[in-house]
Design a protein around this motif. Structure first.
Motif, PDB file in Angstrom:
ATOM      1  N   GLU A   6     -51.797 -69.600  -3.430  1.00 22.25           N
ATOM      2  CA  GLU A   6     -50.368 -69.287  -3.487  1.00 22.25           C
ATOM      3  C   GLU A   6     -50.151 -67.777  -3.573  1.00 22.25           C
ATOM      4  N   LEU A   7     -51.023 -67.093  -4.389  1.00 29.30           N
ATOM      5  CA  LEU A   7     -50.919 -65.638  -4.524  1.00 29.30           C
ATOM      6  C   LEU A   7     -51.190 -64.935  -3.199  1.00 29.30           C
ATOM      7  N   SER A   8     -52.217 -65.429  -2.494  1.00 25.70           N
ATOM      8  CA  SER A   8     -52.539 -64.845  -1.187  1.00 25.70           C
ATOM      9  C   SER A   8     -51.396 -65.052  -0.203  1.00 25.70           C
ATOM     10  N   SER A   9     -50.762 -66.243  -0.301  1.00 24.29           N
ATOM     11  CA  SER A   9     -49.634 -66.534   0.588  1.00 24.29           C
ATOM     12  C   SER A   9     -48.470 -65.582   0.301  1.00 24.29           C
ATOM     13  N   ASP A  10     -48.208 -65.335  -0.994  1.00 21.28           N
ATOM     14  CA  ASP A  10     -47.115 -64.418  -1.370  1.00 21.28           C
ATOM     15  C   ASP A  10     -47.422 -62.990  -0.922  1.00 21.28           C
ATOM     16  N   THR A  11     -48.683 -62.609  -1.109  1.00 16.54           N
ATOM     17  CA  THR A  11     -49.079 -61.257  -0.686  1.00 16.54           C
ATOM     18  C   THR A  11     -48.909 -61.077   0.817  1.00 16.54           C
ATOM     19  N   ALA A  12     -49.334 -62.092   1.555  1.00 13.60           N
ATOM     20  CA  ALA A  12     -49.208 -62.022   3.007  1.00 13.60           C
ATOM     21  C   ALA A  12     -47.741 -61.969   3.428  1.00 13.60           C
ATOM     22  N   SER A  13     -46.908 -62.749   2.704  1.00 14.13           N
ATOM     23  CA  SER A  13     -45.475 -62.754   3.016  1.00 14.13           C
ATOM     24  C   SER A  13     -44.867 -61.376   2.756  1.00 14.13           C
ATOM     25  N   ASN A  14     -45.244 -60.775   1.592  1.00 18.12           N
ATOM     26  CA  ASN A  14     -44.731 -59.436   1.263  1.00 18.12           C
ATOM     27  C   ASN A  14     -45.210 -58.398   2.273  1.00 18.12           C
ATOM     28  N   LEU A  15     -46.465 -58.577   2.680  1.00 19.33           N
ATOM     29  CA  LEU A  15     -47.017 -57.644   3.663  1.00 19.33           C
ATOM     30  C   LEU A  15     -46.276 -57.736   4.989  1.00 19.33           C
ATOM     31  N   ASN A  16     -45.967 -58.958   5.388  1.00 23.02           N
ATOM     32  CA  ASN A  16     -45.223 -59.150   6.636  1.00 23.02           C
ATOM     33  C   ASN A  16     -43.836 -58.520   6.549  1.00 23.02           C
ATOM     34  N   ILE A  17     -43.209 -58.668   5.362  1.00 21.13           N
ATOM     35  CA  ILE A  17     -41.881 -58.068   5.173  1.00 21.13           C
ATOM     36  C   ILE A  17     -41.966 -56.547   5.283  1.00 21.13           C
ATOM     37  N   CYS A  18     -43.008 -55.967   4.630  1.00 20.35           N
ATOM     38  CA  CYS A  18     -43.190 -54.514   4.674  1.00 20.35           C
ATOM     39  C   CYS A  18     -43.443 -54.032   6.104  1.00 20.35           C
ATOM     40  N   LEU A  19     -44.291 -54.773   6.815  1.00 20.94           N
ATOM     41  CA  LEU A  19     -44.582 -54.398   8.190  1.00 20.94           C
ATOM     42  C   LEU A  19     -43.339 -54.474   9.064  1.00 20.94           C
ATOM     43  N   SER A  20     -42.516 -55.470   8.783  1.00 20.37           N
ATOM     44  CA  SER A  20     -41.279 -55.622   9.541  1.00 20.37           C
ATOM     45  C   SER A  20     -40.336 -54.450   9.284  1.00 20.37           C
ATOM     46  N   LEU A  21     -40.255 -54.061   7.980  1.00 22.68           N
ATOM     47  CA  LEU A  21     -39.398 -52.931   7.634  1.00 22.68           C
ATOM     48  C   LEU A  21     -39.913 -51.635   8.267  1.00 22.68           C
ATOM     49  N   GLN A  25     -38.002 -49.194  10.820  1.00 19.33           N
ATOM     50  CA  GLN A  25     -37.829 -47.768  10.559  1.00 19.33           C
ATOM     51  C   GLN A  25     -38.419 -46.917  11.679  1.00 19.33           C
ATOM     52  N   GLU A  26     -39.564 -47.386  12.185  1.00 22.68           N
ATOM     53  CA  GLU A  26     -40.203 -46.660  13.284  1.00 22.68           C
ATOM     54  C   GLU A  26     -39.314 -46.660  14.518  1.00 22.68           C
ATOM     55  N   GLY A  27     -38.670 -47.807  14.757  1.00 21.90           N
ATOM     56  CA  GLY A  27     -37.775 -47.892  15.900  1.00 21.90           C
ATOM     57  C   GLY A  27     -36.582 -46.966  15.751  1.00 21.90           C
ATOM     58  N   VAL A  28     -36.039 -46.923  14.515  1.00 17.54           N
ATOM     59  CA  VAL A  28     -34.904 -46.024  14.249  1.00 17.54           C
ATOM     60  C   VAL A  28     -35.316 -44.574  14.455  1.00 17.54           C
ATOM     61  N   CYS A  29     -36.501 -44.214  13.925  1.00 21.05           N
ATOM     62  CA  CYS A  29     -36.992 -42.838  14.074  1.00 21.05           C
ATOM     63  C   CYS A  29     -37.202 -42.469  15.540  1.00 21.05           C
ATOM     64  N   CYS A  30     -37.774 -43.389  16.282  1.00 16.77           N
ATOM     65  CA  CYS A  30     -37.992 -43.135  17.702  1.00 16.77           C
ATOM     66  C   CYS A  30     -36.667 -42.932  18.426  1.00 16.77           C
ATOM     67  N   LEU A  31     -35.673 -43.755  18.042  1.00 14.84           N
ATOM     68  CA  LEU A  31     -34.359 -43.645  18.660  1.00 14.84           C
ATOM     69  C   LEU A  31     -33.717 -42.298  18.334  1.00 14.84           C
ATOM     70  N   LYS A  32     -33.846 -41.893  17.055  1.00 14.20           N
ATOM     71  CA  LYS A  32     -33.293 -40.592  16.649  1.00 14.20           C
ATOM     72  C   LYS A  32     -33.990 -39.444  17.388  1.00 14.20           C
ATOM     73  N   LEU A  33     -35.302 -39.616  17.517  1.00 17.21           N
ATOM     74  CA  LEU A  33     -36.068 -38.580  18.199  1.00 17.21           C
ATOM     75  C   LEU A  33     -35.650 -38.458  19.661  1.00 17.21           C
ATOM     76  N   GLU A  34     -35.431 -39.606  20.297  1.00 15.57           N
ATOM     77  CA  GLU A  34     -34.976 -39.590  21.690  1.00 15.57           C
ATOM     78  C   GLU A  34     -33.617 -38.908  21.808  1.00 15.57           C
ATOM     79  N   HIS A  35     -32.731 -39.208  20.826  1.00 15.74           N
ATOM     80  CA  HIS A  35     -31.415 -38.588  20.824  1.00 15.74           C
ATOM     81  C   HIS A  35     -31.518 -37.075  20.666  1.00 15.74           C
ATOM     82  N   GLU A  36     -32.440 -36.633  19.781  1.00 16.68           N
ATOM     83  CA  GLU A  36     -32.620 -35.198  19.571  1.00 16.68           C
ATOM     84  C   GLU A  36     -33.146 -34.522  20.837  1.00 16.68           C
TER      85      GLU A  36
END
Length: 556
Positions: A6-21, A25-36
């Protein structure tokens, strides 16, 4: 076991959430960079369009401009390396000032324009036919020239934007520049312009009061940037091993400078009083950046003045210099930043603030500061403009004046007129506080200054090549440099050809040293520790004035 899963499942879920975030953020930064990037591209294109339209409009009204050199802009290179040339806008550095000589009267009749000359470089040692003549009066005083051999060329046919448009925000270390933007002086000769106000050093030496000496040294530091005003041409980059000497018995000094490094470009200088009454030395390494509409030169290197009679040494650095309206409009120069002069024996300091122009130009060219004792008590206040004058007054009177000096409605209306007046330099614009003492005032420039690269009288004399110098000055001296001599004589095409030849010669010499693992050795200066600041500096190693110049490099 189930809890671990269960702990491993929660860790993996949190990791997936972090990776998604992170992915978002990377997409936003890339978009801002393109705008600049897009904004920068649009700005660059707009500036280029504006500069082009301005250039065409200017050319439609300019008449009689000189013909363009046969060489294209892309064929001009400074003598640096295979990758291009250095924009040594150290020409915009603060190393110049005006001449002051009470005992020598200027003959206004001698201030005249001479016709352009296309004399070859091989004739440079002939007695001057175009204003280089140096005469000795019956009283033994040498009269120096008051005009260059030929007036400057028009720069209207060239667009500096086409060169600098891709350099916004970059350090200008290697960049192609047409010779038309130069002035006929090496940067080593520009360094000599410090000494135009040698009388201030003599005044400091003659004073028994350390505060009075600090006042004179502060005035000397401010006056050293005065001739920078309206000098928008850049000096020639010194070649590695290039030297320059200047002996002025009338002003009481002899100077030697040498280009001691090429990457980075470092110029060292050493000045001695002819009566052994002072030593003035330092090295300059300007760091340059282009900011779209302006070029900023941040000075590097320490300047040292020693007064042996008083066992004192003063050190300081120069303010930052900025050249505005690089693309469109009238070029103008401002100095800004803090300059701290230190008396290393007494601990007294002078802190000067070269004020930036500001939004409405009210602070343009202003210099203000205080002299402090070693306990940081204000002893006196200094104020003025680096283009005009410097005064000293009691700190209380200065601060009271500052408090009462508030803008009125009428002042706001005339600010733009005042700014134009100060740029034109037609009048003294410093309001004198009652009880003030004048420390320094700039001397008027000659009537032909605008046709002579905005040179002062002193600057016009720096490249004089007199008959008696033949066989005396070393073969590395700036006066013998053919591209500078050709430009001074009005032959811009020969100057371009010689400049290109010197570049190729310097590159070849550098390649040969690289193949043989040979290191360049400076001749007259060596790296060492500044005895007063304990920092690394270039110090004069002696021997130059013995006039034994064997084994000098063939740089010309």
């Amino acid at each position: 076991m189930q809890e671990i899963c269960e702990l491993s499942s929660d860790t993996a879920s949190n990791l997936n959430i972090c990776l998604s975030l992170f992915s978002k953020q990377e997409g936003v930064c890339c978009l801002k960079l393109e705008h600049e990037f897009e904004k920068n591209k649009i700005l660059s294109e707009a500036l280029q369009t504006l500069a082009t339209e301005h250039h065409k409009l200017e050319q439609s009204v300019v008449k009689g401009s000189s013909s363009r050199s046969a060489l294209s802009e892309d064929e001009f290179y400074d003598a640096v390396s295979e990758s291009g040339s250095e924009l040594s806008l150290s020409g915009f550095e603060t190393v110049a000032s005006h001449s002051f000589e009470e005992d020598e009267e200027e003959d206004e009749g001698s201030v005249m324009l001479s016709s352009p000359s296309s004399s070859p470089a091989s004739s440079m040692l002939q007695e001057d036919r175009h204003g280089d003549r140096d005469e000795t009066q019956p009283n033994g005083i040498t009269t120096h020239r008051m005009s260059l051999p030929a007036p400057m060329f028009s720069r209207n046919d060239f667009s500096i934007w086409s060169i600098l448009r891709n350099c916004i925000g970059m350090e200008l270390s290697k960049i192609t520049m047409p010779v038309i933007f130069n002035e006929p002086l090496s940067f080593l000769q520009r360094l000599a312009e410090y000494m135009e106000h040698t009388y201030l050093i003599h005044q400091a030496n003659a004073s028994s009061d350390p505060i009075e000496r600090m006042k004179c040294v502060a005035a000397f530091a401010v006056s050293a940037v005065a001739s920078q005003w309206e000098r928008t041409g850049k000096p020639f980059n010194p070649l590695l091993g290039e030297t320059y000497e200047l002996v002025r018995e009338d002003l009481g000094f002899r100077l030697l400078s040498e280009q001691v490094s090429h990457h980075p470009p470092v110029s060292a200088f050493h000045v001695e009083g002819l009566r052994q009454d002072f030593v003035f030395h330092g090295s300059i390494y300007p760091k340059l950046k282009f900011w779209g509409k302006s070029v900023e030169a941040e000075p590097k290197g320490t300047i040292t003045l020693e007064l042996p009679k008083h066992n004192e040494a003063y050190t300081w650095t120069n303010p930052t210099c900025c050249v505005h309206n690089i693309i469109v409009g009238q070029l103008w120069i401002e100095q800004y930043g803090n300059v701290e002069l230190i008396n290393h024996r007494t601990g007294e300091k002078c802190c000067l603030n070269f004020k930036p122009c500001g939004l409405f130009g009210k602070e343009l060219h202003k210099v203000e500061g205080y002299i402090f004792d070693k306990s940081k008590k204000k002893l006196c206040a200094l104020y003025g403009k680096w283009t005009e004058c410097l005064y000293v007054v009691d700190p209380a009177a200065f601060e009271a004046h500052k408090k009462s000096d508030k803008k009125s409605g009428e002042e706001r209306k005339t600010m733009q007129q005042d700014l134009k007046l100060e740029l034109d330099g037609d009048e003294d614009t410093v309001e004198v506080i009652p009880g003030s003492q004048l420390l320094w005032r700039i001397a008027p420039r000659p009537a032909n200054s605008t046709q002579m690269y905005s040179f002062t009288c002193f600057a016009m004399q720096l490249n004089e090549l007199r008959k008696e110098m033949e066989g005396v000055i070393p073969q590395t001296d700036c006066r013998l440099r053919p591209d500078i001599r050709a430009m001074e004589n009005g032959d811009i095409d020969l100057a371009s050809e010689e400049k290109k030849r010197l570049e190729e010669k310097q590159r070849a010499a550098r390649k040969n040293r690289s193949k043989s693992d040979e290191e360049w050795k400076t001749r007259w200066f060596q790296q060492g520790q500044n005895p007063h600041t304990r920092s690394q500096d270039w110090l004069f190693s002696g021997g130059y004035w013995d006039r034994k110049y064997g084994q000098l490099p063939d740089i010309y």
